[in-house]
Every structure is written in C-alpha cells, then in structure tokens.
Design a protein around this motif. Structure first.
Motif, PDB file in Angstrom:
ATOM      1  N   LEU A 285       3.268   6.313   3.233  1.00 34.35           N
ATOM      2  CA  LEU A 285       4.007   5.062   3.425  1.00 34.35           C
ATOM      3  C   LEU A 285       3.317   4.191   4.470  1.00 34.35           C
ATOM      4  O   LEU A 285       3.204   2.971   4.294  1.00 34.35           O
ATOM      5  CB  LEU A 285       5.450   5.355   3.843  1.00 34.35           C
ATOM      6  CG  LEU A 285       6.338   4.128   4.123  1.00 34.35           C
ATOM      7  CD1 LEU A 285       6.344   3.173   2.929  1.00 34.35           C
ATOM      8  CD2 LEU A 285       7.760   4.554   4.477  1.00 34.35           C
ATOM      9  N   ARG A 286       2.835   4.826   5.525  1.00 36.81           N
ATOM     10  CA  ARG A 286       2.132   4.024   6.543  1.00 36.81           C
ATOM     11  C   ARG A 286       0.901   3.354   5.934  1.00 36.81           C
ATOM     12  O   ARG A 286       0.632   2.167   6.210  1.00 36.81           O
ATOM     13  CB  ARG A 286       1.725   4.916   7.730  1.00 36.81           C
ATOM     14  CG  ARG A 286       0.865   4.197   8.782  1.00 36.81           C
ATOM     15  CD  ARG A 286       1.624   3.053   9.432  1.00 36.81           C
ATOM     16  NE  ARG A 286       0.776   2.197  10.240  1.00 36.81           N
ATOM     17  CZ  ARG A 286       0.136   1.125   9.797  1.00 36.81           C
ATOM     18  NH1 ARG A 286       0.261   0.755   8.521  1.00 36.81           N
ATOM     19  NH2 ARG A 286      -0.612   0.396  10.593  1.00 36.81           N
ATOM     20  N   LEU A 287       0.149   4.056   5.102  1.00 37.22           N
ATOM     21  CA  LEU A 287      -1.025   3.465   4.459  1.00 37.22           C
ATOM     22  C   LEU A 287      -0.625   2.354   3.497  1.00 37.22           C
ATOM     23  O   LEU A 287      -1.278   1.311   3.420  1.00 37.22           O
ATOM     24  CB  LEU A 287      -1.814   4.541   3.707  1.00 37.22           C
ATOM     25  CG  LEU A 287      -2.540   5.589   4.573  1.00 37.22           C
ATOM     26  CD1 LEU A 287      -3.206   6.635   3.684  1.00 37.22           C
ATOM     27  CD2 LEU A 287      -3.574   4.919   5.473  1.00 37.22           C
ATOM     28  N   ALA A 288       0.475   2.568   2.779  1.00 36.16           N
ATOM     29  CA  ALA A 288       0.921   1.566   1.804  1.00 36.16           C
ATOM     30  C   ALA A 288       1.344   0.271   2.479  1.00 36.16           C
ATOM     31  O   ALA A 288       1.250  -0.814   1.878  1.00 36.16           O
ATOM     32  CB  ALA A 288       2.075   2.127   0.972  1.00 36.16           C
ATOM     33  N   LEU A 289       1.799   0.354   3.726  1.00 34.44           N
ATOM     34  CA  LEU A 289       2.240  -0.832   4.446  1.00 34.44           C
ATOM     35  C   LEU A 289       1.076  -1.661   4.991  1.00 34.44           C
ATOM     36  O   LEU A 289       1.293  -2.724   5.566  1.00 34.44           O
ATOM     37  CB  LEU A 289       3.175  -0.432   5.606  1.00 34.44           C
ATOM     38  CG  LEU A 289       4.537   0.141   5.184  1.00 34.44           C
ATOM     39  CD1 LEU A 289       5.286   0.681   6.387  1.00 34.44           C
ATOM     40  CD2 LEU A 289       5.371  -0.920   4.466  1.00 34.44           C
ATOM     41  N   GLY A 303       8.207  -5.267  -2.801  1.00 35.56           N
ATOM     42  CA  GLY A 303       8.024  -5.191  -4.245  1.00 35.56           C
ATOM     43  C   GLY A 303       6.711  -4.569  -4.671  1.00 35.56           C
ATOM     44  O   GLY A 303       6.449  -4.423  -5.878  1.00 35.56           O
ATOM     45  N   GLU A 304       5.862  -4.179  -3.722  1.00 35.96           N
ATOM     46  CA  GLU A 304       4.564  -3.602  -4.069  1.00 35.96           C
ATOM     47  C   GLU A 304       4.727  -2.191  -4.614  1.00 35.96           C
ATOM     48  O   GLU A 304       5.501  -1.384  -4.084  1.00 35.96           O
ATOM     49  CB  GLU A 304       3.656  -3.586  -2.836  1.00 35.96           C
ATOM     50  CG  GLU A 304       3.301  -4.977  -2.316  1.00 35.96           C
ATOM     51  CD  GLU A 304       2.428  -4.935  -1.069  1.00 35.96           C
ATOM     52  OE1 GLU A 304       2.028  -3.812  -0.671  1.00 35.96           O
ATOM     53  OE2 GLU A 304       2.145  -6.010  -0.510  1.00 35.96           O
ATOM     54  N   LYS A 305       3.964  -1.896  -5.666  1.00 29.90           N
ATOM     55  CA  LYS A 305       4.094  -0.592  -6.327  1.00 29.90           C
ATOM     56  C   LYS A 305       3.795   0.558  -5.381  1.00 29.90           C
ATOM     57  O   LYS A 305       4.482   1.584  -5.383  1.00 29.90           O
ATOM     58  CB  LYS A 305       3.154  -0.535  -7.533  1.00 29.90           C
ATOM     59  CG  LYS A 305       3.581  -1.446  -8.685  1.00 29.90           C
ATOM     60  CD  LYS A 305       2.636  -1.287  -9.876  1.00 29.90           C
ATOM     61  CE  LYS A 305       3.080  -2.171 -11.032  1.00 29.90           C
ATOM     62  NZ  LYS A 305       2.166  -2.050 -12.205  1.00 29.90           N
ATOM     63  N   GLY A 306       2.754   0.385  -4.560  1.00 25.68           N
ATOM     64  CA  GLY A 306       2.387   1.460  -3.641  1.00 25.68           C
ATOM     65  C   GLY A 306       3.474   1.747  -2.625  1.00 25.68           C
ATOM     66  O   GLY A 306       3.756   2.911  -2.300  1.00 25.68           O
ATOM     67  N   GLU A 312       9.925   6.170  -2.534  1.00 27.46           N
ATOM     68  CA  GLU A 312      10.597   7.116  -3.426  1.00 27.46           C
ATOM     69  C   GLU A 312      10.140   8.543  -3.147  1.00 27.46           C
ATOM     70  O   GLU A 312      10.943   9.479  -3.149  1.00 27.46           O
ATOM     71  CB  GLU A 312      10.326   6.726  -4.876  1.00 27.46           C
ATOM     72  CG  GLU A 312      11.032   5.428  -5.282  1.00 27.46           C
ATOM     73  CD  GLU A 312      10.545   4.884  -6.619  1.00 27.46           C
ATOM     74  OE1 GLU A 312       9.680   5.543  -7.234  1.00 27.46           O
ATOM     75  OE2 GLU A 312      11.022   3.800  -7.034  1.00 27.46           O
ATOM     76  N   GLY A 313       8.842   8.693  -2.895  1.00 28.17           N
ATOM     77  CA  GLY A 313       8.324  10.018  -2.568  1.00 28.17           C
ATOM     78  C   GLY A 313       8.917  10.551  -1.271  1.00 28.17           C
ATOM     79  O   GLY A 313       9.265  11.740  -1.172  1.00 28.17           O
TER      80      GLY A 313
END
Length: 647
Positions: A285-289, A303-306, A312-313
C-alpha cells in the motif's frame, strides 16, 4: 483593589517570594476574570499578550478556588515547566497545602510488561539500542514515577521507547500482571486525589472524546478546566474527532503478534505467517501511494487500481490475522490484546475504504516508508460544544494569540464558543520604545521565483546591523533549504539550520553562542523562549497562509463557498493572522529585551488585507529604511521611523 489583584500587587506574596516578579495591571485583570469564571461556572476566552504573566494569572485563582481544576497545556515540555516550576512557586508563595498532580498520556510512562517482553527479544535491537535498553532496565529499578522524561540518557526519539511503553491499543489494562504496580495507574490515582491536575491537549481529548486514556471519573469530577495555548485546540480537536489508520499502528501490531507468539503460542506457526502477510500488504500500500512524500485528498489516488488492490489485500490480511488470533487469545493476555487490535484496525480500514457521505474530509499523507489514511470532520464545533455541555464545569481558554484585531469571532466559531465571555489584554512590554517593525521596500511578489533570493539579500543587510542574533522564520521547508544554501558559504555568524540537530539542541546552541542565526520553519514559530540579547531580530519570509494544496484546507474552503461564505476572509486570513502573531511573539520576551521585526512580504502594503495583519500586531514604530534598522541597533534615535498608525 480586589483581593486577588492585591495578591499580585507590589505588596503581595508573589512579589515577596518570587525572584524577578513585577506587578502588572494586565495580569491582575486576567486573574480577576478567571476567578469570576471559576466561581460562576462560566466560559471565558482570554488573549494575554506576551509578558502578561498569564500562568500566574490563572494559577492563583485556581489554587484559591478550593475546587478541582484541570489545566491543559500544548506540549509535554510546557506541562513539565508548569508542574515543576510555576505551580510550586505559586503554592509556596500562598502557603497553600493544596495537592497537585502531573498526568501524561500512557506512552510517556514505562510499561513493566512491555519492558519484560522487549528484554526477551533482544535480537531485534541494534548494538546502540541494546545499550539504551539496558539503561532503561537499570532505571526501572530506581524510578518511582516511571516518567520517561526522567531518563535523559536515552534520547526522546530512541526506537527503544515505543518498545517499552504502552498505547491505548496495546495496553493490557486490568488483565496485566503488573497492573497494581503500573506507573500509569499510579499517576491516574494521584490525579483523582489531587486538587490541581496538569495534563496536555492530546490527553484532554483522548479522555473527552475517546474515553481511552484515563479513568472515566477524572474529567467529570473537575469543577474547572483551564486551557493554555488554546490556539492549538481547533487542530487537535479535528484530529481526535476523526478517524486515522497509519502504517505505524499496523506495524506495531505485527511486531507485537510476533513477540507474543514466541512468549505464549510458539506452536502456532500460522500466527507469524498471518502477521507477515499484513506487513507485506502494508508495504504494498505504501508503494501504491507513490514514492514521494505527499499530503493530498484521497480522491487523487482512491480510484487507482494499484491502491484499491493494496487496500483490499490489506483488509483480507487483517481479517485473516484476526481469525487466527481469535482461538489463540485464550493462551495469554498479550495475544488477546493483539486480537482486539486486529479487529479494531480492520473495522477502521473498512470505514476509510467506504466513508459515509457527509461532513468529513478524506485524505492521506506519506512520509518516507510511512502513511496515514484520515477522515477529518469539516466542523468540530457542534461535537466539541456538546462535550462541554455534558460537563457542568467552568472553562477558561487562553493564549497570547486568539484574536484577529480585537475580535475573537474566528476562534470562538471553530469550537462553538460564541456565547463565551472574552477579554483581550495587550502586552505590558514597551514595544514603542524597545521594538522596530521593518517593512523592506522593492520586494518582489512572493510567487516570484526570485523571492527567496530577495529575502536572503534583505536578511544580509539586517544581520549586518544586528550582528547576527536572529531567527529567520520560513513558511516552507523548500524556502528554508534554499536560503540555507545561499547563506552557508559566507554568513559571518554561526548558522544553525532546522533539521541539522534536534530542536532543543539547536536552541541551546543559539543561546550559548550569543550571535547565531537560526533558520527554522513552523516548529520554531511558537513555544520558543529566548530572552536577552541573543535573539534581537526576527525575520519572517512571508505571511503564513495555509498551503493551497493542503487537502484539509481545500475541503474547508469548498464547504464555506457552498455556504455562501467568503473562505479567505472567514477562515484563511484569520488563521494566518494568528500564526503570524505566534512568530512575532518570539522577539520580545522580557521587559529589557530590544529587537527588530522584519516582515518581508510586500502584500502587507499592496493588499487591502495587509491592514488586518498590521492592526493585529503590538504597536511599535515602523520603517521602510534599512538606515533606521542600523540606527536602532546602534542605539540612535531614528527620526524617519514612522509611528505605526492603527486605524
């Protein structure tokens, strides 16, 4: 003269017993107002300018009232000063036998249980941390109060402290084997038995809002609350009335699950495996942000898929961890606590993933490897007022910076205090004789790329006149770093830059050197007290308006617009005025102090709202001429310094 004013007069006990005490009319007026508020269970807002002596002005009526009074301050440092220095002085001068107590949040006290757990997990500490852990263990055998501030040998920011102190989330409460000897429990028992209790704003709201940090009977048992540094209250209230989920909370849970697994359920390998999965999803999650440090509205990434996949994970991983911990909880109190935390964090994440439509701001922030997800209320006034109404107590709110001009409307509206009595007391310091306001001419617009260069050029001339001895206060880290790069090669005075050392160490160096120049941002705008000639000049780069990119500010601006209110005049401008007054308050800290205030921002003259700022400052001569600054420091009367006109 009233009885309480006489006590603060030239023949009173404070004048006779407190070194350096000088009677002040403003202090006596405030003491009378606080005494009346406590006696009448009223709500009072007091702005007491620098030098009023507001601490004695509220301590005296608090001690004389014979009632239980809770005093809340802005920081732990101010708590320690109030309890360790100011309260004993007033109590001794009055000869009052009243009993006081200092109460901090639980993370400020050593936890015997967590110290034992940490000691059994020494392989997870580095060499230096092991040494600090041993210092804590040695101190634990001789401390009577368990306040970690006692152990100066271990730095405040040491990673050891979170391992040996508890939080509301990981405290085992009455189920802990050390509960009867718990330092937190002892401190709270002392608070319940005391006449005057000194706490801080975070602890006040933890009890007021969350009911997690103290005994339920502490706040309802108080006859009066005195809130010092009250200008901080709206921001603290917003944090506590909202919802936050952080990577720090999640990683703490993972670490504690691993430790408790080894202590109480070593045969259940599924526990560390489930904890590992949570940690992995926190990292994802930190990387996705995004890699950069950021503070933004959730709509920018929600709204980003990542990001959605990482959320969700993480939700599934927390759910699984909670399910694994459920059957294991009966094996020990530590595992039971971890189970409850996993369930609460999963519930909090669900709220953050699907926030209800309404008066909340959904935003996030990232810093290095950490993140925080937040739901912050747009308006805390109704709920704060409701909490106050539930306690039939007197409330006194005081600070050196609460009013805009002569009006308290902005502060009062933020907390639902529109019906409170108000009192504005100017500083007793002689700003007309001892201070000079310098508004340099020919400064570019603050949005000009060359603006920082112009600020530095202006500062060089002022520093040459002052012989260093200055604070340069910036509204952004970017501007601070740019100014530091320009000044470092050839500044003729010792240069101290925020971030190069801890704040306390930088201030100690500044006082010791006597001619230093300190560059700082927001943390140096308030709560800093440097008296005497070491600080003779404060240079402020620009008016401290909130960042237009801040998601909380953006949301509040949009909400005010929807209500048909001008957000600039109703919110942004008053906040900036109060922030500027805090920065200016660093300059004159004593009757004998002299100094020059430099406000570089040309909008003070070019914009109509500039007058709102100027009218909120202490009255002092002003000039546009560097020659007047040089004459001031040379001790020469500057005939061309124009008197400040308030109209």
């Amino acid at each position: 003269m009233s009885e309480i004013s006489a006590l603060l007069g030239e023949d009173g006990p404070l004048a006779a017993n407190v070194s350096g005490f000088a009677p002040r009319m403003e202090q006596q007026q405030m003491a009378e107002a606080v005494e009346a508020a406590i006696a009448g269970h009223e709500r009072l807002i007091v702005e007491a300018g620098t030098g009023t002596g507001k601490t004695f002005a509220y301590l005296l009526p608090a001690l004389r009232s014979g009632r239980k009074v809770i005093i809340s301050t802005g920081t732990r440092h101010l708590q320690d000063q109030l309890f360790g220095k100011d309260l004993p002085l007033v109590r001794a001068a009055l000869g009052e036998p009243l009993h006081g107590a200092l109460l901090k949040g639980r993370s400020n006290y050593l936890c015997r249980h967590r110290l034992e757990v940490a000691a059994g997990d020494g392989r997870r500490f580095s060499g230096r941390q092991l040494h600090e852990l041993e210092q804590v263990r040695a101190w634990s055998g001789r401390t009577s109060g368990g306040d970690i501030a006692e152990l100066g040998a271990v730095p405040e920011d040491s990673p050891v402290w979170p391992r040996v102190t508890s939080t509301a989330e990981n405290c085992l409460g009455p189920e802990c084997e050390s509960f009867q000897d718990c330092f937190v429990v002892r401190a709270r028992r002392a608070a319940l038995e005391s006449d005057v209790v000194v706490i801080n704003h975070h602890l006040l709201f933890a009890d007021l809002v969350l009911k997690e940090e103290g005994f339920g009977e502490l706040l309802p048992g108080a006859d009066a609350f005195i809130i010092d540094e009250a200008h901080q209250l709206p921001e603290v209230a917003s944090a506590f009335f909202g919802i936050t989920l952080s990577s720090h909370q999640l990683r703490d849970l993972v670490r504690d699950v691993r430790m408790e697994h080894l202590r109480e359920a070593g045969d259940l390998q599924e526990l560390p495996e489930a904890a590992d999965r949570v940690e992995g999803h926190v990292h994802r999650l930190r990387l996705a942000l995004g890699q950069r440090d950021r503070r933004a509205a959730w709509s920018e990434v929600g709204g980003e898929k990542g990001v959605l996949a990482a959320l969700e994970g993480l939700a599934v991983a927390l759910q699984v961890l909670g399910e694994r911990l459920g059957p294991a909880a009966e094996r020990g109190k530590g595992l039971d606590s971890c189970h409850q935390r996993a369930v609460r964090l999963r519930a909090g994440l669900a709220q953050l993933m699907a926030p209800e439509a309404g008066d909340y701001i959904h935003w996030f922030e990232t810093l290095h490897t950490a993140f925080r997800l937040n739901l912050t209320p747009l308006n805390v006034a109704p709920v704060f007022r409701n909490r106050l109404d539930s306690l039939s107590s007197a409330w006194v709110f005081t600070s050196a910076t609460l009013a805009v001009g002569d009006s308290f409307a902005h502060f009062a509206a933020q907390l639902g205090l529109e019906d409170a009595r108000t009192l504005k007391l100017d500083s007793p310091f002689d700003y007309r004789r001892n201070a000079l306001l310098y508004l340099p001419e020919a400064m570019p617009d603050p949005n000009d790329p060359a603006y920082v260069d112009a600020v530095v050029d202006c500062a060089r001339g002022v520093l040459a006149a002052s012989g260093g001895r200055a604070f340069l206060l910036f509204t952004s880290h970017h501007a601070l770093r740019a100014a530091a790069r320009q000044l470092e090669p050839d500044c003729p005075y010792p240069l101290l830059v925020q971030g190069a050392a801890p704040r306390r160490e930088l201030l100690e160096q500044f006082r010791r050197l006597g001619n230093a120049v300190l560059l700082g941002t927001s943390s140096f705008w308030e709560g800093v007290d440097v008296r005497g000639g070491a600080l003779s000049c404060v240079i402020i780069d620009r008016l401290p308006f909130g960042s237009p990119g801040d998601p909380v500010l953006q949301a509040r601006i949009e909400a005010l617009r929807r209500q048909g209110v001008n957000p600039f005049m109703a919110y942004q401008l008053p906040n900036a005025v109060i922030a500027l007054k805090q920065g200016i308050g660093r300059l004159i800290r004593d009757h004998s102090d002299r100094g020059v205030l430099v406000l570089c921002d040309p909008r003070l003259r070019s914009k109509a709202y500039g007058r709102v700022f100027l009218n909120s400052l202490p009255r002092m001569p002003r000039t546009h001429d560097i020659d007047a600054v040089e004459a001031f420091f040379a001790g020469v009367e500057a005939s061309h310094a124009e008197p400040l006109v308030i109209d």
